[in-house]
Each structure stands twice: as structure tokens, then as C-alpha cells.
Design a protein around this motif. Structure first.
Motif, PDB file in Angstrom:
ATOM      1  N   ARG A 513       0.832  -1.204   0.000  1.00  0.00           N
ATOM      2  CA  ARG A 513       0.000   0.000   0.000  1.00  0.00           C
ATOM      3  C   ARG A 513       0.874   1.264   0.000  1.00  0.00           C
ATOM      4  O   ARG A 513       0.583   2.232  -0.697  1.00  0.00           O
ATOM      5  CB  ARG A 513      -0.915  -0.020   1.223  1.00  0.00           C
ATOM      6  N   ILE A 515       3.868   1.619  -1.188  1.00  0.00           N
ATOM      7  CA  ILE A 515       4.505   1.785  -2.506  1.00  0.00           C
ATOM      8  C   ILE A 515       3.494   2.332  -3.510  1.00  0.00           C
ATOM      9  O   ILE A 515       3.801   3.240  -4.304  1.00  0.00           O
ATOM     10  CB  ILE A 515       5.079   0.436  -2.996  1.00  0.00           C
ATOM     11  N   GLN A 516       2.290   1.803  -3.470  1.00  0.00           N
ATOM     12  CA  GLN A 516       1.261   2.267  -4.400  1.00  0.00           C
ATOM     13  C   GLN A 516       0.849   3.712  -4.144  1.00  0.00           C
ATOM     14  O   GLN A 516       0.344   4.395  -5.039  1.00  0.00           O
ATOM     15  CB  GLN A 516       0.036   1.347  -4.319  1.00  0.00           C
ATOM     16  N   GLN A 517       1.113   4.196  -2.890  1.00  0.00           N
ATOM     17  CA  GLN A 517       0.822   5.593  -2.550  1.00  0.00           C
ATOM     18  C   GLN A 517       2.001   6.524  -2.844  1.00  0.00           C
ATOM     19  O   GLN A 517       1.939   7.700  -2.545  1.00  0.00           O
ATOM     20  CB  GLN A 517       0.424   5.689  -1.071  1.00  0.00           C
ATOM     21  N   GLY A 518       3.044   5.965  -3.419  1.00  0.00           N
ATOM     22  CA  GLY A 518       4.162   6.801  -3.862  1.00  0.00           C
ATOM     23  C   GLY A 518       5.447   6.673  -3.074  1.00  0.00           C
ATOM     24  O   GLY A 518       6.454   7.298  -3.432  1.00  0.00           O
ATOM     25  N   ASN A 519       5.462   5.884  -2.002  1.00  0.00           N
ATOM     26  CA  ASN A 519       6.693   5.708  -1.215  1.00  0.00           C
ATOM     27  C   ASN A 519       7.493   4.543  -1.790  1.00  0.00           C
ATOM     28  O   ASN A 519       7.446   3.420  -1.312  1.00  0.00           O
ATOM     29  CB  ASN A 519       6.342   5.448   0.251  1.00  0.00           C
ATOM     30  N   HIS A 520       8.279   4.828  -2.836  1.00  0.00           N
ATOM     31  CA  HIS A 520       8.972   3.756  -3.564  1.00  0.00           C
ATOM     32  C   HIS A 520      10.183   3.210  -2.812  1.00  0.00           C
ATOM     33  O   HIS A 520      10.729   2.174  -3.190  1.00  0.00           O
ATOM     34  CB  HIS A 520       9.393   4.276  -4.940  1.00  0.00           C
ATOM     35  N   LYS A 521      10.614   3.908  -1.762  1.00  0.00           N
ATOM     36  CA  LYS A 521      11.749   3.399  -0.981  1.00  0.00           C
ATOM     37  C   LYS A 521      11.422   2.086  -0.278  1.00  0.00           C
ATOM     38  O   LYS A 521      12.303   1.291   0.030  1.00  0.00           O
ATOM     39  CB  LYS A 521      12.181   4.440   0.053  1.00  0.00           C
ATOM     40  N   GLN A 548       8.371  -4.834  -9.335  1.00  0.00           N
ATOM     41  CA  GLN A 548       7.754  -3.668  -9.975  1.00  0.00           C
ATOM     42  C   GLN A 548       6.618  -4.088 -10.900  1.00  0.00           C
ATOM     43  O   GLN A 548       5.575  -3.419 -10.978  1.00  0.00           O
ATOM     44  CB  GLN A 548       8.815  -2.881 -10.750  1.00  0.00           C
ATOM     45  N   SER A 552       2.615  -3.094 -10.211  1.00  0.00           N
ATOM     46  CA  SER A 552       1.959  -2.208 -11.179  1.00  0.00           C
ATOM     47  C   SER A 552       0.717  -2.818 -11.794  1.00  0.00           C
ATOM     48  O   SER A 552      -0.066  -2.152 -12.459  1.00  0.00           O
ATOM     49  CB  SER A 552       2.950  -1.838 -12.301  1.00  0.00           C
TER      50      SER A 552
END
Length: 553
Positions: A513, A515-521, A548, A552
Motif C-alpha cells: 500500500r 509503494i502504491q501511494q508513492g513511497n517507492h523506498k 515492480q 503495477s
């Protein structure tokens, strides 16, 4: 009586009865002298108080060094007695070392060659004719009452030592400086006083008496302890590379006196103090910095710096007064009557009738100089493209440079990758077990084999570290053997790897969740979980690509 006699029977001088002499049956000599312990408090109290004066601001430290380097020779400077650390007391004392009447000095050619080689490496001018002098002063461990040295005309003058250290605001910039060397002189060492405080007496060991020294006098051109320590470390490397001094400071083979003062730039130098006999580069830096700060604070409070000799107490990190130097000490220098002028030659200038093998030839010594540390570091940076600070690590650690170059010659990996493994993994493991490079269980050939597997993509970087640990535990095995035995090769089944990645994604919904919200670290955490599942056998590039793709969709 021959000056080169190997040993000599001992005498004990009784403090309470000076006429009493007894001969020992062994060849160990103890000279016991009455020593009264006194302090300088009465002397200091009796001195008139110096007038206080205002102190200018923006003061800086000024540091000059006097370094005594013990020459790497089997015998002493003027006698045939053996040079050996930790030998039984007074077991290596010739009649000349003990200053018995009728004995004469015989100059050691090896010591002269060592001084010339050192001078050449430091770009000094070699005096083709130099002189020996007597420097008179009484120490209980100097039975002659004088030291043979070179005061009027030393063997070499006017040299330069270039040194580097990490400086700048973040201490990550390589700073290079030079200090001028006023002179290099040959002289003999004194014996050693062993203080027995409970019995209020001093025992004298003359094993060190007469050992050959090179005294190197550096001009007061440094400004802090860090610079001085860097200069000493560089000199230590040069001497060890030349083979003229082993440079082990813990054994007294390299002893440093620091002359320290403070002043305002542009004004005359301040009154200096001398911090004596420092046997560690780290302690040298601390002693100098403490002394600079002490002098500055003293002047700021309106006091006056005393011209004195001080000692560094490594337990407290402070310098302590030993004796003042206000009164001029007359050493009564005089030419040494028992030694002719010391002459060195070039091959083309040897006088007729002299055997060239019996004289010191400067040009031949110049031709045999090895690659010096500064030249070696420049070569490493140019040849292998490594960082300058890493070149210092390779050169400073005994045997590490040869190890590194052996690995580079045996592997397909780039030197930049090799240096990382050598400096981080190898040196880290050696330090953890207090081992020398020569004692490493992992040979250069074994490390090269491991790096070839990593370069070929046969194992992951994390698996490579596991293999290195196994090589350390099992020196007889190769990296390829360990990979096969423990099944550490990279997973070649993409379907299996895809399945493992899917399982990690399914069991970590919070990270997915994020990562999907933009926290790719957070992706790195999932990658770590996959590596844990595969015991480091997964290709990180493939794992990242699969994760990835899954996230996606």
C-alpha cells in the motif's frame, strides 16, 4: 681492549657505599644509583613572578619536530655489539659501550649507508665530508659523560618531506603539505634507566647504549597535531620502505620530540616548550593540540609561557612539566678526537688507492632506492582509478598493497571492485581478529576466484559475502567448491523466483500500500524479504523487475 667485544661482566655500585664493587657470575650488569625523588615546586615558588601582559588575538600554533630513528643494523654505531630488542639487561654491552678506558670507536658502514639512503629519499643535500662531535652532559645511562653526534657538519642538510591527511570542513578532502628538513645527523643512543620507586633507586640497562640513530630535525612549519602526526606517519613509511629503520614506535625505534609555540601570524614566534619522547603518532597529535590550547589559554589569562621541557601523560591527555630550560645549558661541544672526518663519494670520485667496496658511494645508493610511498600512491590512483584515500590504506598497511595487486592480476573484476573487497571485507576481518595481512586465511588467489564468480553473475553480492566468510573458516577450499556445497548459486528458474516474489507481495500488504501511494523506498524492504527467502541467491536486478511488475498490475 677490543671495542667490539660481545659482552662484559657486570658491576654493582652500592648507593650507600660507593667503594663497594662486586663482580657477578653472569654477564648481566646492574648499575644501581641512588635517586632522590624531588619536585619542582620549591624551585617554581622561588622564581620571581613574570609580569603579566595583554595577549593579542588570532593566535595559531607553530610546531617543529625532532625525530630520533633507530637505524636498522645488526650492530651498534661504533661497536660490534648486537642490537636486539628485549634482550636480558646488559647482555649486549661491549667495552666501548660501557666506556672502559682504552677503547676506541669504529664507525659502522651500514649506519652511514642508512643515513645516506634516508637523506636521498628526503631530497637532502649530502655533505661529502661530515664531522663527529662530543656533546657533554651527564646521564646515569651514558657512562662516557658525552654523546658522539654531528653538531658542526652533519651528514645531510636541506631536505623536504611531503605528507597528506584528510582535512576540510567534513574531513573528506585530501590536504597535501610539505615541511623542510633542516638536517639529518648520525649519533649514538643512550642506555635506559629503569626506575625502582619503592626502593628509591634506578637500575641502568646499557643494551641500547651506542645503538645508531638518525636525528631528523624538521623546521617549525606545522600548525597542529594532525599535521605533525601525518608527517611522522609518512616518514615512518619512507623509513620502512627504505629498510633503514623498522619504525616501531612502541619499541622505541622512532621517538619524537615536539617543539610547540603559539603566536599571531606576522609576528615573531612565541616562547616554545618541548614535549619529549612521544612514542605514538596518535599521542603526538593529542600532546601537540593540548599544548597549543594550554599556551593560548595561559596567555589569554595574562600569564607567560615558560621555556621548559614537558612530558605527555597519555592517561590524562595532558602535558606535565619536567624541567625548565631558562638557563643556557653548555654542552661543551668539541670535535671527536677519535674519529676522522666522515667522507662519502660518487663512483667517479673515489681517490686512487681506496677500495670502492670499503667506502660509501652515494650514486650507487641513489640507484637502488625503492619506489617511495608517495610515488606508489600516485601510481595506484593513475593505474587503477581508485580514490586517493584508498591508496593511503593500501600503502599504510604492511603487505596490503601486494595482496591487492595479486588479486587484480588474478581476477576479471575491475580494480575498483577489488579495492572495495580488500579494504572492507578483508581488512575488516583482519582487524576483528587482530591479524596481519600475511596471516590472512583467505589468499589473494581465493579472493580472485570469488570475485570471478560474482563478475560472471553466478552468485549474488550477499551470497558472495557468505562465501567469503566460509573461505575465512576453511582456507583449503575454493569459492566454487563452497558455492556448490552450500547451493549458493543464483536461482536460474524464473518461474520459481516469480512465485517467491508473489508470496512476499501477498504477505506484506502494508508495504504494498505504501509503494502504491508513492513511497517507492519501501520497495527495498520487499527486495530484502525476497533475498531472505532465497538465502541471497536471487539476482537483485531480476527481483526488482519482477516486484515492480507485480505492484503495477
Amino acid at each position: 681492549m677490543a671495542a667490539a667485544s660481545a659482552g662484559f661482566c657486570g658491576m654493582i655500585y652500592n648507593c650507600n657505599n660507593p667503594k663497594h664493587i662486586s663482580v657477578l657470575t653472569s654477564n648481566i650488569v646492574y648499575l644501581v644509583l641512588k635517586r632522590r625523588i624531588s619536585t619542582c615546586s620549591n624551585r617554581c615558588q622561588s622564581k620571581p613572578q613574570a609580569k603579566k601582559k595583554s595577549v593579542p588575538q588570532r593566535m595559531v600554533g607553530v610546531v617543529g619536530l625532532e625525530i630520533h630513528a633507530q637505524i636498522n643494523s645488526l650492530s651498534k654505531l661504533f661497536s660490534g655489539s648486537q642490537v636486539k630488542f628485549l634482550a636480558p639487561p646488559n647482555s649486549l654491552v661491549s667495552c666501548f659501550d660501557a666506556s672502559l678506558p682504552g677503547t676506541l670507536p669504529v664507525l659502522n658502514k651500514r649506519c652511514v649507508e642508512a643515513a645516506v639512503r634516508t637523506a636521498l629519499a628526503l631530497n637532502c643535500s649530502i655533505n661529502r665530508k661530515s664531522l663527529f662531535d662530543r656533546k657533554h652532559y651527564f646521564y646515569a645511562d651514558m657512562p662516557a659523560g658525552y654523546q658522539i653526534t654531528q653538531q658542526r657538519l652533519p651528514i645531510a642538510v636541506d631536505g623536504t618531506l611531503t605528507y597528506s591527511y584528510l582535512g576540510g570542513p567534513k574531513r573528506n578532502q585530501m590536504v597535501t603539505k610539505s615541511v623542510h628538513i633542516k638536517q639529518i645527523q648520525l649519533e649514538q643512543d643512550s642506555g635506559k634507566s629503569l626506575h625502582d620507586e619503592p626502593r628509591n633507586q634506578t637500575l641502568i640497562d646499557l643494551n641500547r647504549a651506542g645503538v645508531g640513530l638518525m636525528e631528523l630535525v624538521m623546521e617549525p612549519e606545522m600548525s597542529c597535531g594532525e599535521e605533525a602526526a601525518a608527517a611522522v606517519r609518512e616518514l615512518q613509511l619512507i623509513l620502512q620502505t627504505l629498510g633503514t629503520c623498522r619504525g616501531n614506535m612502541a619499541e622505541g625505534q622512532l621517538r619524537v620530540d615536539a617543539n610547540v609555540s603559539v603566536h599571531v601570524p606576522g609576528e615573531p614566534l612565541g616562547i616554545r616548550t618541548e614535549v619529549k619522547n612521544i612514542n605514538s603518532a596518535r599521542f603526538l597529535a593529542r600532546a601537540i593540540d593540548y599544548e597549543i590550547q594550554r599556551q593560548m589559554e595561559l596567555l589569554e589569562q595574562g600569564g607567560v609561557v615558560q621555556n621548559e621541557t614537558r612530558a605527555y601523560d597519555q592517561r590524562t591527555g595532558t602535558t606535565l612539566p619536567m624541567r625548565d630550560k631558562e638557563d643556557f645549558q653548555d654542552y661543551r661541544f668539541m670535535p671527536e678526537p677519535n674519529l676522522p672526518p666522515l667522507r662519502v663519494y660518487d663512483s667517479a670520485s673515489v681517490p686512487a688507492g681506496l677500495d670502492p667496496s670499503q667506502v660509501v658511494l652515494v650514486d650507487r645508493l641513489q640507484a637502488t632506492l625503492p619506489e617511495l610511498p608517495s610515488v606508489c600512491r600516485d601510481r595506484l590512483v593513475r593505474t587503477y582509478g581508485i580514490l586517493p584515500e584508498l591508496s593511503f590504506t593500501l600503502v599504510n598497511e604492511d603487505g596490503l598493497l601486494d595482496y591487492f595487486e595479486s588479486v587484480v592480476k588474478s581476477t576479471k573484476a575491475e580494480p575498483k571492485k577489488v579495492i572495495g573487497w580488500v579494504v572492507k571485507e578483508l581488512v575488516g576481518a583482519l582487524n576483528q581478529e587482530s591479524l596481519q595481512v600475511s596471516q590472512s586465511p583467505v589468499s589473494p588467489h581465493a579472493l580472485a576466484g570469488l570475485l570471478d564468480l560474482l563478475e560472471a553473475g553466478s552468485i549474488s553480492s550477499s551470497a558472495a559475502k557468505q562465501v567469503f566468510q566460509e573461505l575465512w573458516k576453511s582456507p583449503g577450499k575454493s569459492a566454487e567448491q563452497i558455492v556448490q556445497e552450500q547451493d549458493l548459486g543464483l536461482l536460474s528458474d524464473l518461474a520459481q523466483l516469480h512465485s517467491i516474489c508473489q508470496r512476499v507481495v501477498d504477505t506484506h500488504p502494508e508495504q504494498v500500500r505504501a509503494i502504491q501511494q508513492g513511497n517507492h523506498k519501501v520497495l527495498n524492504k520487499l527486495l530484502g524479504e525476497v533475498q531472505r527467502e532465497t538465502k541471497g541467491r536471487a539476482n537483485p536486478v531480476q527481483v526488482r523487475s519482477i516486484l515492480q511488475e507485480l505492484l503495477s498490475s
